[in-house]
Design an enzyme around this catalytic site. Structure first.
Site, PDB file in Angstrom:
ATOM      1  N   GLN A 143     -51.976  17.273   8.848  1.00 39.27           N
ATOM      2  CA  GLN A 143     -51.395  16.780   7.596  1.00 39.27           C
ATOM      3  C   GLN A 143     -50.214  17.626   7.125  1.00 39.27           C
ATOM      4  OE1 GLN A 143     -55.292  17.738   5.556  1.00 39.27           O
ATOM      5  NE2 GLN A 143     -53.937  18.277   3.867  1.00 39.27           N
ATOM      6  N   CYS A 149     -55.072  14.860   2.874  1.00 43.61           N
ATOM      7  CA  CYS A 149     -56.337  14.800   3.614  1.00 43.61           C
ATOM      8  C   CYS A 149     -57.039  13.465   3.402  1.00 43.61           C
ATOM      9  CB  CYS A 149     -57.245  15.936   3.171  1.00 43.61           C
ATOM     10  SG  CYS A 149     -57.621  15.932   1.412  1.00 43.61           S
ATOM     11  N   HIS A 286     -61.673  18.483  -0.512  1.00 43.45           N
ATOM     12  CA  HIS A 286     -61.079  18.128   0.774  1.00 43.45           C
ATOM     13  C   HIS A 286     -61.805  16.904   1.329  1.00 43.45           C
ATOM     14  CE1 HIS A 286     -58.713  18.783   4.305  1.00 43.45           C
ATOM     15  NE2 HIS A 286     -59.701  19.185   5.072  1.00 43.45           N
ATOM     16  N   ASN A 303     -61.306  17.333  11.274  1.00 41.70           N
ATOM     17  CA  ASN A 303     -60.412  17.758  10.209  1.00 41.70           C
ATOM     18  C   ASN A 303     -58.990  17.280  10.517  1.00 41.70           C
ATOM     19  OD1 ASN A 303     -59.457  19.044   7.919  1.00 41.70           O
ATOM     20  ND2 ASN A 303     -60.217  21.077   8.474  1.00 41.70           N
TER      21      ASN A 303
END
Ligand SMILES: *[C@@H]1O[C@H](CO)[C@@H](O)[C@H](O)[C@H]1NC(C)=O
Ligand SMILES: *[C@@H]1O[C@H](CO)[C@@H](O)[C@H](O)[C@H]1NC(C)=O
Ligand SMILES: *[C@@H]1O[C@H](CO)[C@@H](O)[C@H](O)[C@H]1NC(C)=O
Ligand SMILES: *[C@@H]1O[C@H](CO)[C@@H](O)[C@H](O)[C@H]1NC(C)=O
Ligand SMILES: *[C@@H]1O[C@H](CO)[C@@H](O)[C@H](O)[C@H]1NC(C)=O
Ligand SMILES: *[C@@H]1O[C@H](CO)[C@@H](O)[C@H](O)[C@H]1NC(C)=O
Ligand SMILES: *[C@@H]1O[C@H](CO)[C@@H](O)[C@H](O)[C@H]1NC(C)=O
Ligand SMILES: *[C@@H]1O[C@H](CO)[C@@H](O)[C@H](O)[C@H]1NC(C)=O
Ligand SMILES: CC(=O)N[C@H]1CO[C@H](CO)[C@@H](O)[C@@H]1O
Length: 334
Positions: A143, A149, A286, A303
């Protein structure tokens, strides 16, 4: 970057600096790191400040890895010249906004909470699940310096569901979500300052989400470059997952799940089973994608900080509600 903040931080760090015993090894480690992580600085003071922060982080990583009572390792990475506070402010979402959003969503839906009945008595969960092994998860993305996110979590969720339903693995466009879910459209997402995965599903169900190839990621919020309402994949329905381990496991047997977590302490995670969150102070900040769990119940999570972070971009999180992983999660159902 606020230069006043930097100056203040330098003043605070000066004592530390004078007391610090900077070895040749540390200087070499810094030179190696900075040749791999190119940075520009406002001035010499910031350069010095960044170097000091790096030394602090280096010490933390070395101390942690030299203790043999941990289940996970740390390593230096792209976040190693940020203080803990900067990491939380720049990379993660504002936890007070997340909290407000959760409260509103929960209270707006308090009468229809029947949609969120716990299924923890059902035994329909396999011993372990990993959607990566089924080819249902796209490559790990990065990102960058944008608090997007939420768009990566949602795009990943739709990519995997699209694969499971239509047998077609395609990268979807996070940039479309960042650019187009604006107030004009009636969405409360804030581009690089945060947003909500389940709002992305609502948006995509109406406009369709196009491919990454059609609408590439640039990592800053720009003008929306989408017209019409037929731009690609459209989820039809989705549901919030109740907050027990069993419910998340059962959900993961059907498809990956978008999960919110407290990632305040994740910056230097390298490998192993993570249990380093302060469970007494969980602040969700997150959004990521749960893609499975192993046979002892560790969660497997994708992630969006690139493949050099963690286990090729993934983190394994210890069982139950570690880092708040059970608290606010969504899955596509059709
Ligand atoms: C600095 O480090 C060296 C080698 O690790 C050590 O011998 C020395 O005592 C340290 N000095 C201070 C002031 O901590
Ligand atoms: C690991 O050991 C260190 C001391 O060596 C201690 O400070 C720390 O709290 C221990 N951590 C865990 C998770 O037990
Ligand atoms: C919840 O309802 C309030 C008042 O109707 C509204 O302002 C808010 O945006 C809603 N929140 C969500 C998440 O839908
Ligand atoms: C509970 O799980 C069973 C079996 O997996 C499923 O058929 C049922 O629809 C689930 N109920 C709820 C409320 O999710
Ligand atoms: C998705 O995009 C990445 C580049 O970000 C590329 O390496 C990968 O092959 C793409 N995957 C699919 C399934 O198209
Ligand atoms: C918008 O998308 C069109 C078609 O995909 C492309 O030709 C154009 O360059 C894009 N405009 C901007 C500002 O990105
Ligand atoms: C789980 O959700 C229930 C309501 O569905 C709530 O009462 C409870 O406090 C939640 N537990 C946690 C740990 O968030
Ligand atoms: C997870 O929670 C269950 C029940 O709440 C408990 O039996 C188990 O020991 C917990 N596991 C871990 C690793 O904390
Ligand atoms: C007012 C509000 O936010 N309602 C939402 C309740 O939850 C369903 C999905 O479970 C949404 O579709 C509604 O928009």
């Amino acid at each position: 970057m606020n230069s006043k903040y930097i100056l203040l931080s330098i003043a605070l760090f000066m004592n530390l600096y004078l007391a610090q015993n900077v070895s040749i090894e540390k200087l070499l480690a810094y030179n190696k790191w900075s040749s791999q992580n190119l940075r520009t600085f406002l001035n010499d003071e910031e350069k010095l400040f960044r170097q000091l922060v790096f030394f602090e982080n280096l010490q933390k990583v070395q101390d942690h890895n030299s203790q043999d009572n941990h289940t996970y390792f740390l390593e230096l990475n792209q976040f190693s010249d940020m203080t803990q506070q900067e990491f939380v402010e720049k990379v993660l979402m504002k936890s007070d906004l997340v909290d407000l959003h959760i409260q509103q969503t929960t209270s707006n839906n308090s009468t229809s909470s029947a949609t969120e009945v716990s299924n923890s008595t059902s035994n329909n969960a396999a011993d372990n699940v990993d959607w990566r092994t089924k080819g249902a998860v796209t490559s790990v993305k990065n990102q960058g310096q944008c608090g997007s996110c939420w768009a990566f979590s949602a795009a990943g969720l739709m990519e995997s569901f699209n694969f499971i339903k239509n047998k077609n693995l395609v990268n979807f466009s996070e940039q479309q979500l960042v650019d187009c879910m604006n107030f004009e459209n009636g969405y409360s997402s804030n581009g690089c300052n945060g947003g909500w995965p389940e709002s992305c599903l609502d948006y995509s169900s109406k406009f369709g989400i196009t491919t990454l190839q059609n609408y590439p990621y640039v990592g800053v919020q720009k003008k929306c470059n989408i017209t019409g309402t037929n731009n690609g994949f459209k989820p039809q329905s989705w549901k919030k997952i109740p907050n027990t381990s069993k419910d998340l496991q059962i959900a993961l047997n059907s498809s990956p799940v978008s999960v919110l977590v407290d990632a305040s302490t994740w910056s230097h995670y390298k490998s192993g089973v993570y249990n380093g969150c302060d469970q007494t102070k969980i602040w969700l900040n997150h959004a990521v994608l749960a893609v499975g769990y192993d046979s002892v119940g560790n969660w497997i999570v994708k992630n969006s900080w690139g493949t050099s972070w963690g286990e090729e971009g993934y983190i394994r999180i210890s069982p139950n509600n570690t880092c708040g992983i059970l608290k606010f999660n969504y899955q596509i159902t059709a």
